[in-house]
Design an enzyme around this catalytic site. Sequence first.
Site, PDB file in Angstrom:
ATOM      1  N   LYS A   1      -5.889   3.768  15.477  1.00 33.41           N
ATOM      2  CA  LYS A   1      -6.670   4.086  14.279  1.00 33.41           C
ATOM      3  C   LYS A   1      -6.556   2.960  13.254  1.00 33.41           C
ATOM      4  O   LYS A   1      -5.622   2.148  13.292  1.00 33.41           O
ATOM      5  CB  LYS A   1      -6.192   5.401  13.679  1.00 33.41           C
ATOM      6  CG  LYS A   1      -4.774   5.364  13.131  1.00 33.41           C
ATOM      7  CD  LYS A   1      -4.356   6.710  12.567  1.00 33.41           C
ATOM      8  CE  LYS A   1      -2.935   6.654  12.007  1.00 33.41           C
ATOM      9  NZ  LYS A   1      -2.494   7.945  11.452  1.00 33.41           N
TER      10      LYS A   1
ATOM     11  N   ARG B   1       0.042  19.130   6.548  1.00 29.36           N
ATOM     12  CA  ARG B   1      -1.062  18.187   6.390  1.00 29.36           C
ATOM     13  C   ARG B   1      -2.248  18.690   7.207  1.00 29.36           C
ATOM     14  O   ARG B   1      -3.167  19.270   6.664  1.00 29.36           O
ATOM     15  CB  ARG B   1      -0.630  16.775   6.815  1.00 29.36           C
ATOM     16  CG  ARG B   1      -1.633  15.697   6.463  1.00 29.36           C
ATOM     17  CD  ARG B   1      -1.053  14.309   6.671  1.00 29.36           C
ATOM     18  NE  ARG B   1      -0.828  13.993   8.073  1.00 29.36           N
ATOM     19  CZ  ARG B   1      -0.339  12.819   8.494  1.00 29.36           C
ATOM     20  NH1 ARG B   1       0.004  11.890   7.608  1.00 29.36           N
ATOM     21  NH2 ARG B   1      -0.163  12.591   9.776  1.00 29.36           N
TER      22      ARG B   1
ATOM     23  N   TYR C   1       3.739 -14.400 -14.342  1.00 29.87           N
ATOM     24  CA  TYR C   1       3.325 -13.645 -15.520  1.00 29.87           C
ATOM     25  C   TYR C   1       4.518 -12.919 -16.122  1.00 29.87           C
ATOM     26  O   TYR C   1       5.316 -12.293 -15.428  1.00 29.87           O
ATOM     27  CB  TYR C   1       2.258 -12.610 -15.137  1.00 29.87           C
ATOM     28  CG  TYR C   1       0.915 -13.197 -14.804  1.00 29.87           C
ATOM     29  CD1 TYR C   1       0.154 -13.834 -15.782  1.00 29.87           C
ATOM     30  CD2 TYR C   1       0.404 -13.108 -13.512  1.00 29.87           C
ATOM     31  CE1 TYR C   1      -1.084 -14.374 -15.478  1.00 29.87           C
ATOM     32  CE2 TYR C   1      -0.834 -13.634 -13.197  1.00 29.87           C
ATOM     33  CZ  TYR C   1      -1.588 -14.271 -14.187  1.00 29.87           C
ATOM     34  OH  TYR C   1      -2.803 -14.797 -13.887  1.00 29.87           O
TER      35      TYR C   1
END
Length: 281
Positions: free
Chosen positions: A47, A147, A267
Amino acid sequence: MDFQKILNDVEPQVLSVALIDLDNIAYNFHKVEDELAKGSVVSVVVKGDSYGFGAVPISKRLYKEGCRSFFVATINEGIEIRNILPYEDVKIFILSGVFENTEDLFLKYNLIPVLNNWNQADLWVKKAKDLNKKLGVIVHVDTGMSRNGFLEEDERHSCKDILENLNLLFVMSHLACADDVSNEMNRKQLDRFKSALKRFGNPKACLSATNGIFLGDDYKFDMVRPGKSIYGFSIRKDVIGIVKPVMDIFSRIVQVNHLKKGDTVGYGATFTAPRDMISIT
């Protein structure tokens, strides 16, 4: 390995290259086979484009290695695999199951749905009755993942219709905590799974993905569905090294910076060099 030669073989604007080692894919497939009893089936999960590693070349190679069944997530993924493996001996299981108005796609491309609930079972049973034919199917039961899958009360409602009208190839479930050998949830789910099998007349069974395979013989049953072990991911600390990595990544270097102790990077200046060092971008 000659990194420069690899980068020379791609277009100059390409900055990074991922190489997939199909020989190691084959090695990992056979290592999983070695874990099983004779007669058990390895059905590889391809998948999500084989988790991004490339479902088409990987499925072709696995077929050459003897793999004859595959799990994918969606119908479109199943169609892609069927188009490159149009052989009668290849079974392609669709984990998301059948939806209204998709029944004919399953038949056209010879795909097999995983039934996750009564609504899906009803659709597939109706199609089987319309055709007067027992259509192949896997039934997914929920044993604690919460699920996908039939709940116990759903099973009692649907078992008879499924058994009378469909060709039940396997009953499957999915382990929630198989990465933790000591977790009591593994045994709880195993016991619930065995109870579900009895309600379906003790058909062939498929419980384990990668981590479950390495929990021991009790969890292997008639078919396993490895995913990440095929692609070389670490399984658990206690079984690292059983499979081989399958990906190498190479990138062109834009710049090498020589940092002094105390220089900051990025950053927010979130990194401070603890010593003189090199950074590469």
